[in-house]
Design a protein around this motif. Structure first.
Motif, PDB file in Angstrom:
ATOM      1  N   GLN A  49       0.839  -1.213   0.000  1.00  0.00           N
ATOM      2  CA  GLN A  49       0.000   0.000   0.000  1.00  0.00           C
ATOM      3  C   GLN A  49       0.869   1.257   0.000  1.00  0.00           C
ATOM      4  O   GLN A  49       0.636   2.207  -0.756  1.00  0.00           O
ATOM      5  N   GLN A  50       1.882   1.222   0.841  1.00  0.00           N
ATOM      6  CA  GLN A  50       2.797   2.379   0.949  1.00  0.00           C
ATOM      7  C   GLN A  50       3.601   2.548  -0.340  1.00  0.00           C
ATOM      8  O   GLN A  50       3.864   3.674  -0.770  1.00  0.00           O
ATOM      9  N   ILE A  51       3.951   1.453  -0.951  1.00  0.00           N
ATOM     10  CA  ILE A  51       4.713   1.525  -2.212  1.00  0.00           C
ATOM     11  C   ILE A  51       3.850   2.193  -3.287  1.00  0.00           C
ATOM     12  O   ILE A  51       4.310   3.094  -3.992  1.00  0.00           O
ATOM     13  N   THR A  52       2.584   1.770  -3.380  1.00  0.00           N
ATOM     14  CA  THR A  52       1.680   2.370  -4.376  1.00  0.00           C
ATOM     15  C   THR A  52       1.492   3.862  -4.103  1.00  0.00           C
ATOM     16  O   THR A  52       1.530   4.683  -5.028  1.00  0.00           O
ATOM     17  N   ASP A  53       1.300   4.208  -2.836  1.00  0.00           N
ATOM     18  CA  ASP A  53       1.120   5.625  -2.488  1.00  0.00           C
ATOM     19  C   ASP A  53       2.367   6.439  -2.859  1.00  0.00           C
ATOM     20  O   ASP A  53       2.259   7.546  -3.384  1.00  0.00           O
ATOM     21  N   ALA A  66      11.227   4.967   5.395  1.00  0.00           N
ATOM     22  CA  ALA A  66      12.300   4.128   5.956  1.00  0.00           C
ATOM     23  C   ALA A  66      11.795   2.735   6.324  1.00  0.00           C
ATOM     24  O   ALA A  66      12.460   1.729   5.987  1.00  0.00           O
ATOM     25  N   ASP A  67      10.632   2.660   6.959  1.00  0.00           N
ATOM     26  CA  ASP A  67      10.149   1.336   7.383  1.00  0.00           C
ATOM     27  C   ASP A  67       9.793   0.464   6.178  1.00  0.00           C
ATOM     28  O   ASP A  67      10.035  -0.748   6.174  1.00  0.00           O
ATOM     29  N   VAL A  68       9.247   1.081   5.154  1.00  0.00           N
ATOM     30  CA  VAL A  68       8.910   0.323   3.932  1.00  0.00           C
ATOM     31  C   VAL A  68      10.188  -0.123   3.233  1.00  0.00           C
ATOM     32  O   VAL A  68      10.286  -1.269   2.739  1.00  0.00           O
ATOM     33  N   GLN A  84       9.660  -6.655  -3.585  1.00  0.00           N
ATOM     34  CA  GLN A  84      10.557  -6.061  -4.600  1.00  0.00           C
ATOM     35  C   GLN A  84       9.955  -6.241  -5.993  1.00  0.00           C
ATOM     36  O   GLN A  84       9.971  -5.333  -6.819  1.00  0.00           O
ATOM     37  N   ASP A  85       9.405  -7.432  -6.233  1.00  0.00           N
ATOM     38  CA  ASP A  85       8.751  -7.675  -7.529  1.00  0.00           C
ATOM     39  C   ASP A  85       7.533  -6.761  -7.692  1.00  0.00           C
ATOM     40  O   ASP A  85       7.294  -6.210  -8.774  1.00  0.00           O
ATOM     41  N   PHE A  86       6.792  -6.656  -6.601  1.00  0.00           N
ATOM     42  CA  PHE A  86       5.613  -5.780  -6.655  1.00  0.00           C
ATOM     43  C   PHE A  86       6.015  -4.334  -6.971  1.00  0.00           C
ATOM     44  O   PHE A  86       5.389  -3.658  -7.798  1.00  0.00           O
ATOM     45  N   TYR A  87       7.093  -3.887  -6.319  1.00  0.00           N
ATOM     46  CA  TYR A  87       7.563  -2.519  -6.552  1.00  0.00           C
ATOM     47  C   TYR A  87       7.922  -2.316  -8.027  1.00  0.00           C
ATOM     48  O   TYR A  87       7.567  -1.314  -8.645  1.00  0.00           O
ATOM     49  N   GLN A  88       8.625  -3.316  -8.569  1.00  0.00           N
ATOM     50  CA  GLN A  88       9.050  -3.183  -9.980  1.00  0.00           C
ATOM     51  C   GLN A  88       7.834  -3.142 -10.917  1.00  0.00           C
ATOM     52  O   GLN A  88       7.788  -2.339 -11.854  1.00  0.00           O
ATOM     53  N   SER A  89       6.867  -4.014 -10.642  1.00  0.00           N
ATOM     54  CA  SER A  89       5.684  -4.042 -11.527  1.00  0.00           C
ATOM     55  C   SER A  89       4.886  -2.734 -11.392  1.00  0.00           C
ATOM     56  O   SER A  89       4.414  -2.169 -12.393  1.00  0.00           O
ATOM     57  N   GLN A  90       4.814  -2.232 -10.162  1.00  0.00           N
ATOM     58  CA  GLN A  90       4.089  -0.970  -9.953  1.00  0.00           C
ATOM     59  C   GLN A  90       4.824   0.192 -10.618  1.00  0.00           C
ATOM     60  O   GLN A  90       4.198   1.080 -11.201  1.00  0.00           O
ATOM     61  N   GLN A  91       6.142   0.127 -10.528  1.00  0.00           N
ATOM     62  CA  GLN A  91       6.931   1.200 -11.144  1.00  0.00           C
ATOM     63  C   GLN A  91       6.718   1.226 -12.657  1.00  0.00           C
ATOM     64  O   GLN A  91       6.549   2.291 -13.262  1.00  0.00           O
TER      65      GLN A  91
END
Lengths: 227, 188
Positions: free
Chosen positions: A8-12, A23-25, A36-43
């Motif tokens: 959720q925080q990554i998407t925001d 920092a916590d994320v 990490q995969d989710f972050y890359q796909s969201q990016q």
């Protein structure tokens, strides 16, 4: 921090175009391969979203857009000038026409209405036998016509002062019919109408004697003496 | 004390000539703004309608309306913001009426036209992604759409968008954030 909150925080962060993750994320992201995969796909999703938006928002402008607007403006200008020239004249003509036509229409309407009331409301000039009319007049002299309550109506046309010739009295329909009938009968036989103008022979007023009231205790005395 | 003004020699300007001169001034000033803001109007309309012909039509209509009422605009510096609002409103109206017509005429075919879901990577390189993006944008509230479009246009910073819409910079940023987030959720 669990993966759901981290995602959720990554998407925001990506939606807000933040340069770095909180920092916590970031700490969770370093230790979680799935995030990490989710972050890359969201990016990638946000990159393609931005690219798509740029494509939509920066469509090539057709070179004829401005000349076309110029042309339409030129078409508009003479029409405006024409309107400016003729609008006051047209308005004046319409006002004059209204000022002349409205009273005429009003008068014609009133004439038509009164003629209609005289001619079509009752069945023709059928003369009644003279004897019946005389008897009716003697036994039941006509009362003053009952005038209907006046209702204020908003005037549309200019105020027209009624003349004595076309004075109108509003009465009930049946009463108007009777009055018209009476008028026609009088016109045909003027002797009938004389009864209306002669003084009626009323029975003389008789004075009834009133007995005097006598009160024993009552003493009548002049005012000065009483004081 | 009464002031006396001497007329310059020569013929005094008649009422019509004064009006014509004023109209010429207005027209000249408008033409400057037309060249400056015409493309913006087209792009806003295109962002809403996704059709060049319709967008051109709407942009012309918006510019004509702006021209007709240009002399009533109290602050000419607000012209751009004014034009943006006119264009966006006109484009939204056109889009809504087209949508209604489309639903009325071919409601059954809409579900068939809906694209199948795909990954973000595949979608990015295809027109399908544009189609999905456009559909997702259509579901956004108008104020989010406008901020998204203006922010995506080249040459407009957040501050300029804020000035154009007459809203604080923070509001622009928050609208942008929620719009992007909603779009991403719809495109997942």
């Amino acid at each position: 921090m669990n993966c759901d909150r981290a995602r959720q925080q990554i998407t925001d962060s990506l939606a807000a175009r933040a340069l770095a993750l909180p920092a916590d994320v970031a700490a969770h992201w370093n230790s979680c391969v799935a995030c990490q995969d989710f972050y890359q796909s969201q990016q990638k999703l946000f990159c393609s979203l931005d690219a798509g938006l740029r494509t939509t928002a920066n469509a090539p402008v057709p070179p004829w857009l401005i000349p076309a607007v110029h042309l339409r403006i030129q078409d508009t200008v003479p029409r405006r000038a024409w309107i400016h020239t003729w609008l006051p004249a047209g308005a004046a003509a319409v006002a004059l026409l209204c000022a002349v036509a409205v009273p005429m229409l009003h008068r014609a309407e009133r004439r038509t209405a009164s003629a209609h009331a005289r001619s079509s409301d009752y069945p023709g000039n059928v003369p009644l036998p003279a004897g019946e009319i005389q008897a009716a007049v003697r036994s039941n002299p006509p009362a003053a016509p009952r005038v209907a309550p006046v209702v204020r109506v908003r005037r549309v046309g200019p105020r027209v002062r009624p003349t004595s010739a076309d004075m109108e009295v509003m009465v009930d329909k049946g009463e108007a019919r009777g009055l018209d009938h009476l008028v026609d009968s009088i016109r045909q036989k003027p002797a009938l109408g004389r009864g209306f103008f002669q003084a009626a022979a009323l029975p003389p007023d008789e004075m009834k004697p009133v007995p005097l009231i006598e009160i024993a205790e009552l003493r009548v005395a002049p005012l000065a003496e009483a004081q | 004390m009464q002031e006396l003004v001497l007329n310059p020699p020569g013929r005094a300007l008649e009422g019509d000539e004064i009006r014509q001169a004023a109209e010429t001034d207005v027209r000249r000033e408008f033409e400057l703004r037309l060249v400056e803001c015409g493309p913006l109007a087209f792009r806003i309309a295109h962002g809403v309608l996704r059709n060049a012909a319709d967008a051109e039509d709407i942009a012309q209509e918006a510019l004509l309306r702006a021209y007709r009422k240009f002399d009533r605009l109290r602050d000419p510096r607000r012209f751009r913001a004014w034009l943006v609002r006119i264009t966006f409103r006109l484009a939204l109206d056109r889009w809504r009426s087209a949508k209604r017509r489309e639903q009325r005429e071919a409601a059954w075919s809409i579900s068939e036209l809906r694209p199948t879901p795909a990954t973000a990577e595949e979608m990015a390189v295809s027109n399908e992604f544009q189609e999905r993006l456009a559909r997702a944008m259509e579901q956004l509230p108008g104020k989010f759409r406008l901020v998204l479009l203006l922010s995506a246009m080249e040459g407009y910073t957040t501050e300029e968008v804020s000035g154009m819409l007459g809203i604080p910079v923070g509001t622009v940023k928050s609208r942008l954030f929620f719009a992007r987030k909603q779009l991403a959720e719809k495109l997942q």
